[in-house]
Write an enzyme that holds these catalytic residues in place. Structure first.
Site, mmCIF file in Angstrom:
data_model
loop_
_atom_site.group_PDB
_atom_site.id
_atom_site.type_symbol
_atom_site.label_atom_id
_atom_site.label_comp_id
_atom_site.label_asym_id
_atom_site.label_seq_id
_atom_site.Cartn_x
_atom_site.Cartn_y
_atom_site.Cartn_z
ATOM 1 N N GLY A 58 3.929 28.626 -142.065
ATOM 2 C CA GLY A 58 2.746 29.468 -142.015
ATOM 3 C C GLY A 58 1.527 28.679 -141.575
ATOM 4 O O GLY A 58 1.531 27.444 -141.568
ATOM 5 N N CYS A 59 0.487 29.411 -141.202
ATOM 6 C CA CYS A 59 -0.717 28.758 -140.679
ATOM 7 C C CYS A 59 -1.432 27.995 -141.786
ATOM 8 O O CYS A 59 -1.722 26.807 -141.654
ATOM 9 C CB CYS A 59 -1.629 29.794 -140.031
ATOM 10 S SG CYS A 59 -1.997 31.231 -141.053
ATOM 11 N N TYR A 60 -1.741 28.696 -142.876
ATOM 12 C CA TYR A 60 -2.412 28.018 -143.993
ATOM 13 C C TYR A 60 -1.572 26.859 -144.518
ATOM 14 O O TYR A 60 -2.078 25.803 -144.873
ATOM 15 C CB TYR A 60 -2.637 28.994 -145.153
ATOM 16 C CG TYR A 60 -3.804 29.925 -144.997
ATOM 17 C CD1 TYR A 60 -5.098 29.453 -144.844
ATOM 18 C CD2 TYR A 60 -3.623 31.311 -145.071
ATOM 19 C CE1 TYR A 60 -6.178 30.322 -144.755
ATOM 20 C CE2 TYR A 60 -4.698 32.185 -144.972
ATOM 21 C CZ TYR A 60 -5.979 31.689 -144.818
ATOM 22 O OH TYR A 60 -7.046 32.556 -144.733
#
Lengths: 352, 352, 352, 352
Positions: free
Chosen positions: A150-152
């Site tokens: 995921g990005c975060y």
């Protein structure tokens, strides 16, 4: 030439895959999957691609797709890939999944945080968590399924990883306060993401409940060989791209009660990242800014030691659509096919 | 490998030159000139270039610079190049000037609009106005000095050029209403360009007095082989990059009093731009948007015929720092050295 | 105390009505109509109103509403009011319509541009076009129905009105190039209005076909006592509020062939606007900026004469939600009930 | 009518004082001090005030100013007021200081963090820290000098105050991650605050060294009757106004090891804030957003309990120029003169 199929090519992450692969010398997109825009020209959905992409959007017929490509990127809603994946697909093509379906090893944790049933838990075990800087040696020609982080989580994990790995912080004090541009929310038409709702505004959301929390915890747990429970708070920022993670943790003191020095911690970061092309440890005193990585696959990282509180403040910045999604997916593809890991990713950040 | 020197490498246009040239296979920057940051590392001025550019900023010692490079880009304030240019320089290197010093053939017009004395009018005649799509055949190995067009002018001229060239509009009715992102105002610390002054705000400026006016008039005059006097109104928009020009002109009617049709005008645009790599004539009904060209060297153009008023509304969009400055400068360099005109400029627009 | 009902109170214009009326000493909202949010607390839809408005959203039962209020504001989609208006309503309450249903006197023009059938053309004649500075004397206790002007039209008309009224320009040369913040697009969830689509972007839309065109033409036609056909081009700007209109027209020359002077034209503007509270003619040389009127009911106007082209460039700025919608609606209400025209509208622009 | 003088009336906070006082029924500005713009019309510096303020900017002649006004607001750089304050001034007028000169009781702490010598420490003791909700009873007709709290500090303190006051958290675990709009950086022309540097960007700054840290620590120390050492990290956000503070602390467990419930903590917040006009405790599950308080004097607060980590996440949002500066200064003035505390501050937040 590697033949590429994208399922979900008209979301923001899918479109970024297209942008990046246009500059990749060894890969060619042959299938622009988009259930919403079937038979429409791709450039009519993204006019920036006018005169660059002439293809038509196709459906997500995986059986047919498998015959035509070497690798499939799924940039799809949670649950999609788990619902359609099967042995035949995995026997024919490699899959890089940009959704969360195969990121979390414990299916109960997945189902609890995502509130959906996992339809193909049998593939979770073999899926490799594609955080290249950490799991590079597990991603190669034998790998069939990569769970693209995921990005975060990409930003949060890489920023704290050396400290956790070397046991220099009390992991249970770790707090991740993250800020993201709005492209992370996707391209679907929701009132909360209208320009006038986001612009000139800032808010936290998903407080103590955001789905990227267990993903960060699991990966940092592997790094520290321990159980990790953290606070992770995402915030929505009025900008298109970029994630900034500000992370706080209590430093373990040395036997004499003193804190580690800047140089000592810097040496630890260097140990893990000095030779990493896409991780940039900034000079002392320079705080990461999201704009400095925009459009690129870089993670900019730095830290400050607070002698007063005994904490370290770690900061990391990425472009959520590149290192936080499409760029990392291409990095994984390069590893899967034994290419130069940076092929197609020599993207110079754009400023201003 | 072409050796490149940049004078003014730390302005926004200079920095964009650096970004673009990082991806150019035949050119290498060997001199990062910046009077303000001499001896400072370039990446300390633009942290996006950390780990990409290791060079130190140098002064603007042209005598020395001439010995080291094949081409000099001057991204400098008006009057600088005219003040230092001499035969020796032009005998040793090619010069692409991003300032306005050699754009206007009539020195009186230059001095009137720019309110400074021109210090080397003897070079005006030989300078080629570097609007590649129009003057390509004049830019080659024999050319010593290229006057790189202004940002507003590039967009304004290309948008109207075929109509003027073919005599399809009454040029004296031409009105150019242009809107620009804030990077066009440069990186100097002025109160009017502070975030809080520009953000959530819009204004016209330089009304009936902007210096790009005579440049547009001169070039369209060449195209139409006539005298052209226009209204040009620039506006400041709260965005980093992008220029949108909305242009209005009265269409000449045919002998039977009718207006030309969409297809007829489209054919005229196609005549001039169909084979141009960097000019994209959008599909009928699609209006250009600045975001669709961001980061690229494209000009997106389209038009609408208003049967009610007999006018054509022409619209063009560019990235002011690319096609409006650094990208076009590189395009000119490519022509000067006989390279593929698009080398280094295969930049895919970034969205969002 | 005037009792107010709002139909469509949860759109951006409706919400601005609520904000303004909170500070109005003689009016009280008793009906927050919102078909989408019936039975929901108003502040749950607009959290800025938490602890300020405790009311529940209601339906649009006009029969019941008429019994409870003195005036109804309809901030509704085109066609709504025309579809429900009847004699009984008009006999009981005054109606200020923020939609376009009763702005255009010629029903054919309305139906052509809006592409819907007008369901109650019998009320068009009596409806007063509520541009207060021009039609003030027609808005009073006898008026039953006010057609509140559109946002673009308010700005466009007021900016050019004195010039047209006094016959100083050739009206057929008038071109209005207008730029609007995104709140003008409303609060409905459309992909084109997502933050990432609008931010860092600019485009024209509705070129030669925007519905505010005939409204401007009709009103300027009354002013000039002539037929007016113009080009009107709206643009979307990445900001929440604000409209800037840049208007071009050829000045009529005097008998001796000279152009009118700045002072002569200024005197004409002063003639109409000197005593207008909400029209601010800026000092010579100062261009209007949308930020200077944000949150207020002001129209800032100025002009430049271009001796070279013989044209005047007129500029006007408003807050589209205030003078362009809710503020003007309240101004009309004040006139309808014989109150101080500025009651509730002494709003100081907010900067930055 | 209270006569008001403002020193520093042309900074953003000074300008907000002007905006707010325009709507104050009992106060009138008679001295617009601005060393940078002496003799210039105020509206030429802030065109939003055209036709509203006709005054000329004056110098900062305090001797003369004291004779003309009842209260002086100093919105000036650190050290200014400490350098000029004397007994005569305090004997004649009340002073509300928006700088940090008299906020911190320990002069050594002040000098260490601000790196300037304090020129009049003799007035520190009597200065009242003007956080009205907490120190209201100390601000009255006898008070001569009010130290108006900082923007970050107002938000940070009020968000955590009830928890610290009631001893419900381990104060040494408190971490404040704050995000601010750019108006907090002031109106001076610095490159770092240019539109193109701030827009589409986010960064932390002043990490472990920001001057608001000791101010928060001191005030929370009074609340908890203990020593408090915290981490405070400010961030710059691409928006004009607004501060969001996200605060983390470990909850003290009850004797049985359980955490306090939502309702128990809510009751504590209610105890302190239920009757506070300007503090809005949002409904359960609703996170504060800066846009919802924009232009108003509100503080929006809420919290989430994380059962997994045993921490509470507290969130607060203010408009940095209103509750964080000018609004609170007016609130203090109202208290000083025995007026309704909310006079002039019934500002409805503006959305969007």
């Amino acid at each position: 030439m590697i033949k590429v199929g994208i399922i979900g090519s008209t979301g923001y992450a899918g479109a970024e895959l297209v942008r990046i692969l246009m500059g990749h010398k060894e890969a060619q997109i042959v299938w622009y999957g988009s259930r919403s825009y079937i038979d429409k020209k791709y450039y009519e959905v993204y006019q920036n691609m006018f005169r660059i992409v002439e293809d038509i959007c196709k459906d997500d017929n995986l059986a047919e797709l498998c015959e035509q490509v070497d690798v499939i990127f799924t940039s799809t809603p949670q649950g999609y890939l788990a619902g359609v994946l099967n042995d035949e697909i995995l026997s024919k093509v490699k899959v890089v999944d940009l959704s969360a379906d195969f990121r979390i090893k414990d299916v109960d944790v997945y189902e609890k945080w995502y509130k959906i049933e996992h339809k193909s838990p049998q593939y979770i075990e073999e899926a490799v968590y594609g955080l290249c800087e950490i799991n590079r040696d597990k991603i190669n020609g034998n790998t069939r399924l990569v769970a693209n982080p995921g990005c975060y989580t990409t930003c949060s994990i890489l920023t704290a990883f050396p400290m956790v790995k070397e046991g220099l912080i009390d992991v249970n004090t770790l707090i991740v306060d993250a800020k993201s541009g709005t492209s992370g929310a996707g391209r679907s038409a929701k009132m909360a993401n209208l320009f006038c709702e986001v612009n000139e505004n800032m808010k936290a959301y998903g407080v103590a409940s955001h789905r990227h929390t267990p993903e960060i915890e699991e990966q940092l747990g592997y790094a520290g060989n321990c159980s990790v429970t953290i606070n992770f708070t995402p915030h929505l920022v009025p900008m298109n791209r970029g994630i900034l993670a500000t992370e706080y943790a209590t430093l373990k003191r040395k036997a004499d009660g003193s804190l580690p020095t800047y140089d000592e911690i810097r040496a630890v970061y260097d140990k893990y990242y000095k030779d990493e092309k896409f991780v940039r440890l900034l000079d002392k005193g320079v705080c990461p800014e999201t704009k400095w990585v925009e459009g690129s696959n870089y993670v900019d990282i730095n830290f400050v030691i607070d002698e007063r509180t005994g904490r370290i403040i770690m900061m990391g910045a990425i472009d959520n659509l590149v290192k936080g999604a499409a760029g990392q997916a291409v990095q994984n593809m390069n590893l899967l096919f034994g290419l130069d890991e940076a092929e197609g990713l020599n993207l110079v950040p754009c400023f201003p």
